[in-house]
Design a protein around this motif. Structure first.
Motif, PDB file in Angstrom:
ATOM      1  N   GLY A 227       0.831  -1.202   0.000  1.00 55.27           N
ATOM      2  CA  GLY A 227       0.000   0.000   0.000  1.00 55.27           C
ATOM      3  C   GLY A 227       0.855   1.237   0.000  1.00 55.27           C
ATOM      4  O   GLY A 227       1.634   1.468  -0.928  1.00 55.27           O
ATOM      5  N   TYR A 228       0.792   2.014   1.095  1.00 55.15           N
ATOM      6  CA  TYR A 228       1.511   3.276   1.168  1.00 55.15           C
ATOM      7  C   TYR A 228       2.110   3.460   2.562  1.00 55.15           C
ATOM      8  O   TYR A 228       1.602   2.932   3.556  1.00 55.15           O
ATOM      9  CB  TYR A 228       0.572   4.452   0.869  1.00 55.15           C
ATOM     10  N   ARG A 229       3.173   4.242   2.614  1.00 53.16           N
ATOM     11  CA  ARG A 229       3.798   4.606   3.881  1.00 53.16           C
ATOM     12  C   ARG A 229       4.231   6.056   3.809  1.00 53.16           C
ATOM     13  O   ARG A 229       4.421   6.607   2.719  1.00 53.16           O
ATOM     14  CB  ARG A 229       5.018   3.730   4.190  1.00 53.16           C
ATOM     15  N   PHE A 230       4.397   6.667   4.994  1.00 56.60           N
ATOM     16  CA  PHE A 230       4.941   8.023   5.081  1.00 56.60           C
ATOM     17  C   PHE A 230       6.398   7.918   5.476  1.00 56.60           C
ATOM     18  O   PHE A 230       6.768   7.141   6.350  1.00 56.60           O
ATOM     19  CB  PHE A 230       4.165   8.839   6.118  1.00 56.60           C
ATOM     20  N   ALA A 231       7.231   8.704   4.819  1.00 60.29           N
ATOM     21  CA  ALA A 231       8.663   8.640   5.070  1.00 60.29           C
ATOM     22  C   ALA A 231       9.011   9.000   6.505  1.00 60.29           C
ATOM     23  O   ALA A 231       8.356   9.838   7.129  1.00 60.29           O
ATOM     24  CB  ALA A 231       9.401   9.571   4.100  1.00 60.29           C
ATOM     25  N   GLU A 232      10.044   8.380   7.039  1.00 62.27           N
ATOM     26  CA  GLU A 232      10.532   8.739   8.351  1.00 62.27           C
ATOM     27  C   GLU A 232      11.326  10.043   8.250  1.00 62.27           C
ATOM     28  O   GLU A 232      11.870  10.375   7.190  1.00 62.27           O
ATOM     29  CB  GLU A 232      11.407   7.626   8.909  1.00 62.27           C
ATOM     30  N   PRO A 233      11.405  10.807   9.368  1.00 67.40           N
ATOM     31  CA  PRO A 233      12.098  12.093   9.314  1.00 67.40           C
ATOM     32  C   PRO A 233      13.516  11.997   8.769  1.00 67.40           C
ATOM     33  O   PRO A 233      13.977  12.895   8.061  1.00 67.40           O
ATOM     34  CB  PRO A 233      12.106  12.544  10.791  1.00 67.40           C
ATOM     35  N   SER A 234      14.204  10.896   9.063  1.00 68.33           N
ATOM     36  CA  SER A 234      15.581  10.746   8.599  1.00 68.33           C
ATOM     37  C   SER A 234      15.678  10.612   7.079  1.00 68.33           C
ATOM     38  O   SER A 234      16.760  10.800   6.509  1.00 68.33           O
ATOM     39  CB  SER A 234      16.240   9.536   9.271  1.00 68.33           C
ATOM     40  N   GLU A 235      14.562  10.289   6.441  1.00 65.13           N
ATOM     41  CA  GLU A 235      14.555  10.112   4.990  1.00 65.13           C
ATOM     42  C   GLU A 235      14.224  11.400   4.246  1.00 65.13           C
ATOM     43  O   GLU A 235      14.263  11.441   3.018  1.00 65.13           O
ATOM     44  CB  GLU A 235      13.511   9.052   4.592  1.00 65.13           C
TER      45      GLU A 235
END
Length: 238
Positions: A227-235
């Motif tokens: 599906g979908y994910r939100f990027a982690e801050p480090s990315e």
């Protein structure tokens, strides 16, 4: 909840309205019932209801138009549609118009109560920041859940209610992959299969508004086969 949730019941069938009103009040909700679409819109725009239980087939202004005008006016109150028109096209149209859930007639009162409860629990699907000015910040993107505001590079971005809810859900769970069905359940509140295109459409529209390059998304990423994910801050570059 300390205070009884306020429900606007919009149903022109007097017997059904009485039945639903009785059970909703027994469940602890404060209920106001109206039988006219135009009056329902007037009340919903004027008063802070916690949920609108909206029949689709109404005299004068129909439920679909009531919902459309509520969303156009920026009202994010949850809307649960009731209708005898249970075809897939009508369900999809209702959801695309801004309804949060959809119950075709005939239905059991128990199911309606369960869906009302689920929608009210999901209004703040995660605990919101106490400070209305507190934001979820990721590089150039800032999301203000309490203010229903999204900014890119400090400039406000016009997003729809569903786009906002998707973005808040993602931003509160960076790195977590959500299936399309999970997104439907959490944001739209439907338990039906076959609406993946609804999620895809909203994701594409959201990307067009917040991504530096929608063709190569930084924030809302596709997880193939999931599906979908939100990027982690480090990315995300600051």
């Amino acid at each position: 909840m300390t205070d009884a949730a306020r429900v606007l019941l919009v149903e022109d069938d007097g017997d059904l309205a009485d039945l639903l009103g009785l059970h909703l009040r027994e469940a602890g909700y404060a209920v106001e019932a109206v039988a006219d679409g135009a009056l329902a819109l007037q009340r919903a725009l004027a008063d802070p209801y916690d949920l609108v239980l909206l029949d689709l087939m109404l005299p004068g202004m129909g439920g679909m138009e009531v919902c459309r005008q509520l969303r156009a006016a920026g009202r994010t109150v949850p809307v649960l549609m009731l209708t005898a028109r249970g075809g897939e096209t009508d369900r999809v149209l209702g959801l695309e118009t801004g309804a949060d859930d959809y119950v075709p007639k005939p239905f059991s009162v128990r199911e309606v109560l369960a869906r009302v409860g689920a929608l009210l629990r999901r209004v703040d699907y995660d605990r919101p920041p106490a400070d209305p000015d507190e934001a979820l910040r990721f590089g150039t993107l800032a999301v203000f859940p309490q203010r229903a505001r999204v900014e890119v590079d400090g400039q406000a971005v016009d997003v729809t209610k569903k786009e906002l809810e998707l973005l808040v859900l993602f931003a509160r769970h960076p790195g977590r992959a959500f299936s399309r069905q999970e997104l439907l359940d959490k944001v739209w509140g439907v338990q039906f299969a076959g609406y993946a295109h609804t999620v895809n459409t909203h994701i594409n529209r959201l990307r067009a508004k917040v991504e530096p390059d929608p063709a190569s998304p930084v924030f809302v990423q596709t997880v193939w086969g999931v599906g979908y994910r939100f990027a982690e801050p480090s990315e995300i570059d600051a």
